[in-house]
Design a protein around this motif. Structure first.
Motif, PDB file in Angstrom:
ATOM      1  N   TRP A  44     -26.757  13.136  67.390  1.00 27.77           N
ATOM      2  CA  TRP A  44     -25.702  14.083  67.021  1.00 27.77           C
ATOM      3  C   TRP A  44     -25.634  14.354  65.526  1.00 27.77           C
ATOM      4  N   LEU A  45     -25.944  13.366  64.712  1.00 22.25           N
ATOM      5  CA  LEU A  45     -25.933  13.549  63.255  1.00 22.25           C
ATOM      6  C   LEU A  45     -27.325  13.382  62.656  1.00 22.25           C
ATOM      7  N   GLY A  46     -28.343  13.532  63.455  1.00 18.61           N
ATOM      8  CA  GLY A  46     -29.702  13.447  62.951  1.00 18.61           C
ATOM      9  C   GLY A  46     -30.160  12.023  62.735  1.00 18.61           C
ATOM     10  N   THR A  47     -31.328  11.886  62.104  1.00 20.46           N
ATOM     11  CA  THR A  47     -31.915  10.571  61.851  1.00 20.46           C
ATOM     12  C   THR A  47     -32.334  10.459  60.388  1.00 20.46           C
ATOM     13  N   THR A  48     -32.568   9.229  59.969  1.00 20.79           N
ATOM     14  CA  THR A  48     -33.005   8.964  58.603  1.00 20.79           C
ATOM     15  C   THR A  48     -34.528   9.076  58.529  1.00 20.79           C
ATOM     16  N   GLN A  49     -35.072   8.731  57.379  1.00 11.05           N
ATOM     17  CA  GLN A  49     -36.518   8.830  57.178  1.00 11.05           C
ATOM     18  C   GLN A  49     -37.285   7.878  58.080  1.00 11.05           C
ATOM     19  N   THR A  50     -36.672   6.764  58.426  1.00 11.29           N
ATOM     20  CA  THR A  50     -37.321   5.789  59.302  1.00 11.29           C
ATOM     21  C   THR A  50     -36.865   5.907  60.754  1.00 11.29           C
ATOM     22  N   GLY A  51     -36.172   6.979  61.083  1.00 13.43           N
ATOM     23  CA  GLY A  51     -35.774   7.220  62.459  1.00 13.43           C
ATOM     24  C   GLY A  51     -34.500   6.538  62.890  1.00 13.43           C
ATOM     25  N   GLN A  52     -33.708   6.031  61.949  1.00 10.31           N
ATOM     26  CA  GLN A  52     -32.434   5.401  62.307  1.00 10.31           C
ATOM     27  C   GLN A  52     -31.383   6.483  62.587  1.00 10.31           C
ATOM     28  N   ASP A  53     -30.556   6.251  63.596  1.00 13.23           N
ATOM     29  CA  ASP A  53     -29.543   7.223  63.982  1.00 13.23           C
ATOM     30  C   ASP A  53     -28.394   7.219  62.971  1.00 13.23           C
ATOM     31  N   VAL A  54     -28.104   8.368  62.378  1.00 12.17           N
ATOM     32  CA  VAL A  54     -27.078   8.458  61.333  1.00 12.17           C
ATOM     33  C   VAL A  54     -25.689   8.206  61.912  1.00 12.17           C
ATOM     34  N   LEU A  55     -25.410   8.694  63.112  1.00 15.05           N
ATOM     35  CA  LEU A  55     -24.100   8.487  63.727  1.00 15.05           C
ATOM     36  C   LEU A  55     -23.832   7.010  63.975  1.00 15.05           C
ATOM     37  N   VAL A  56     -24.835   6.303  64.466  1.00 12.58           N
ATOM     38  CA  VAL A  56     -24.675   4.864  64.707  1.00 12.58           C
ATOM     39  C   VAL A  56     -24.400   4.144  63.398  1.00 12.58           C
ATOM     40  N   GLN A  57     -25.140   4.481  62.351  1.00 15.25           N
ATOM     41  CA  GLN A  57     -24.907   3.864  61.054  1.00 15.25           C
ATOM     42  C   GLN A  57     -23.519   4.203  60.514  1.00 15.25           C
ATOM     43  N   LEU A  58     -23.078   5.432  60.749  1.00 15.91           N
ATOM     44  CA  LEU A  58     -21.769   5.863  60.258  1.00 15.91           C
ATOM     45  C   LEU A  58     -20.650   5.063  60.920  1.00 15.91           C
ATOM     46  N   VAL A  59     -20.771   4.818  62.212  1.00 15.21           N
ATOM     47  CA  VAL A  59     -19.746   4.071  62.941  1.00 15.21           C
ATOM     48  C   VAL A  59     -19.722   2.614  62.494  1.00 15.21           C
ATOM     49  N   TYR A  60     -20.886   1.990  62.403  1.00 11.07           N
ATOM     50  CA  TYR A  60     -20.928   0.604  61.946  1.00 11.07           C
ATOM     51  C   TYR A  60     -20.522   0.490  60.474  1.00 11.07           C
ATOM     52  N   GLY A  61     -20.885   1.491  59.675  1.00 14.82           N
ATOM     53  CA  GLY A  61     -20.519   1.483  58.266  1.00 14.82           C
ATOM     54  C   GLY A  61     -19.025   1.593  58.048  1.00 14.82           C
ATOM     55  N   ALA A  62     -18.318   2.243  58.967  1.00 13.41           N
ATOM     56  CA  ALA A  62     -16.862   2.352  58.853  1.00 13.41           C
ATOM     57  C   ALA A  62     -16.211   0.977  58.883  1.00 13.41           C
ATOM     58  N   ARG A  63     -16.720   0.106  59.736  1.00 12.67           N
ATOM     59  CA  ARG A  63     -16.145  -1.240  59.826  1.00 12.67           C
ATOM     60  C   ARG A  63     -16.328  -2.011  58.520  1.00 12.67           C
ATOM     61  N   VAL A  64     -17.496  -1.910  57.913  1.00 14.18           N
ATOM     62  CA  VAL A  64     -17.760  -2.636  56.670  1.00 14.18           C
ATOM     63  C   VAL A  64     -16.968  -2.044  55.511  1.00 14.18           C
ATOM     64  N   SER A  65     -17.020  -0.732  55.348  1.00 10.37           N
ATOM     65  CA  SER A  65     -16.352  -0.098  54.212  1.00 10.37           C
ATOM     66  C   SER A  65     -14.840  -0.280  54.278  1.00 10.37           C
ATOM     67  N   LEU A  66     -14.255  -0.052  55.456  1.00 10.97           N
ATOM     68  CA  LEU A  66     -12.809  -0.240  55.590  1.00 10.97           C
ATOM     69  C   LEU A  66     -12.432  -1.718  55.474  1.00 10.97           C
ATOM     70  N   GLY A  67     -13.293  -2.590  55.992  1.00 13.26           N
ATOM     71  CA  GLY A  67     -13.011  -4.015  55.880  1.00 13.26           C
ATOM     72  C   GLY A  67     -12.978  -4.481  54.439  1.00 13.26           C
ATOM     73  N   VAL A  68     -13.937  -4.030  53.651  1.00 16.15           N
ATOM     74  CA  VAL A  68     -13.948  -4.373  52.227  1.00 16.15           C
ATOM     75  C   VAL A  68     -12.722  -3.797  51.531  1.00 16.15           C
ATOM     76  N   GLY A  69     -12.375  -2.543  51.848  1.00 12.19           N
ATOM     77  CA  GLY A  69     -11.230  -1.914  51.212  1.00 12.19           C
ATOM     78  C   GLY A  69      -9.928  -2.632  51.508  1.00 12.19           C
ATOM     79  N   VAL A  70      -9.688  -2.957  52.775  1.00  9.32           N
ATOM     80  CA  VAL A  70      -8.437  -3.611  53.159  1.00  9.32           C
ATOM     81  C   VAL A  70      -8.383  -5.041  52.630  1.00  9.32           C
ATOM     82  N   LEU A  71      -9.475  -5.797  52.761  1.00  8.71           N
ATOM     83  CA  LEU A  71      -9.489  -7.180  52.280  1.00  8.71           C
ATOM     84  C   LEU A  71      -9.291  -7.234  50.773  1.00  8.71           C
ATOM     85  N   SER A  72      -9.951  -6.344  50.044  1.00 11.45           N
ATOM     86  CA  SER A  72      -9.777  -6.303  48.588  1.00 11.45           C
ATOM     87  C   SER A  72      -8.340  -5.962  48.225  1.00 11.45           C
TER      88      SER A  72
END
Length: 277
Positions: A44-72
């Motif tokens: 749905w959001l295309g792939t990276t240079q190595t074929g990784q799904d951008v949507l999957v990375q975006l969803v997993y990245g939300a957990r890390v980025s928001l987790g760092v923001g809230v914990l900090s």
């Protein structure tokens, strides 16, 4: 209205961060032969240079980025409340020492200090990065809370609590703290935004744990892969847009809290009859 819109944005990203990985179930680091594919029905959001799904990375990245923001923000707010309220109420030598410490952190440039501290981390996990960001981001909130405490401690209810024999710590945390909750909430939300941006900056510079997928690490690999030059807009626009939307949501909630705490900031709606006349 501002709080509703901002809370809706934050609730959406919170649900994505909490439940998104459970529904997707794919590995954000999994590669494939479909490299640099634009958005399609399969990706749905295309792939990276190595074929990784951008949507999957975006969803997993939300957990890390928001987790760092809230914990900090939680760590920084606790430090700011402890330093600001205690120093502002007790005064004297304690206030002087805490004010000097606060001023030192206010004078030091935040981003270079974060970069230096992050460079010496033995482990660059989510918790370590959050602690570094919190240590460099509590001073502004402590300064604001100290100024508010100096004003509140002269009010009648504080004087009455002191006259009734209540201890300093009880007065600070049970009498003054509830009055300053709107200020604390505003400081907390501002710190969340700063922490998310700081984490994205550290990841973009390669100083965070790049094996963990976050919005910042997505931008780092997109920059290394020259996504802008090759026209792979789907690689870097989604994480950048998510960071912008999170900042917008937090800012709207922040403005709404300010309007509730300070009636002078509220927008007065003029009745139609009055406008017609």
């Amino acid at each position: 209205m501002k709080i509703k819109i901002g809370a809706g944005i934050l609730a959406f990203f919170a649900l994505v961060a909490i439940f998104g990985p459970l529904f997707i179930g794919a590995d954000p680091a999994a590669t494939s032969d479909a490299g640099l594919q634009p958005p399609s029905a399969e990706h749905w959001l295309g792939t990276t240079q190595t074929g990784q799904d951008v949507l999957v990375q975006l969803v997993y990245g939300a957990r890390v980025s928001l987790g760092v923001g809230v914990l900090s923000a939680v760590i920084a707010t606790v430090l700011a409340v402890a330093v600001g309220l205690v120093g502002g109420y007790i005064g004297g030598a304690v206030d002087e020492v805490l004010s000097v410490l606060t001023n030192i952190f206010l004078v030091l440039p935040a981003l270079p200090l974060i970069i230096v501290l992050a460079g010496y981390l033995p482990q660059r996990g989510v918790t370590s990065v959050a602690v570094v960001i919190a240590v460099t981001g509590w001073a502004w909130g402590a300064r604001v809370l100290r100024a508010q405490t100096l004003s509140v401690r002269r009010r009648d209810f504080v004087q009455a609590a002191r006259a009734s024999g209540e201890g300093p710590l009880r007065i600070v945390f049970f009498e003054i703290l509830p009055v300053l909750l709107p200020v604390i909430a505003t400081s907390f939300l501002a710190t969340v935004v700063s922490a998310i941006l700081a984490e994205a900056g550290l990841s973009f510079l390669g100083l965070a744990d790049l094996s963990t997928v976050s919005w910042g690490s997505m931008l780092y690999f997109a920059q290394n892969g020259q996504a802008l030059l090759i026209g792979a807009w789907w690689w870097f626009i989604p994480p950048g847009l998510c960071i912008a939307l999170i900042g917008t949501g937090l800012a709207l909630v922040n403005f709404g809290i300010d309007e509730i705490a300070n009636p002078r900031l509220r927008t007065i709606k003029v009745p139609r009859k009055a406008r017609a006349s």
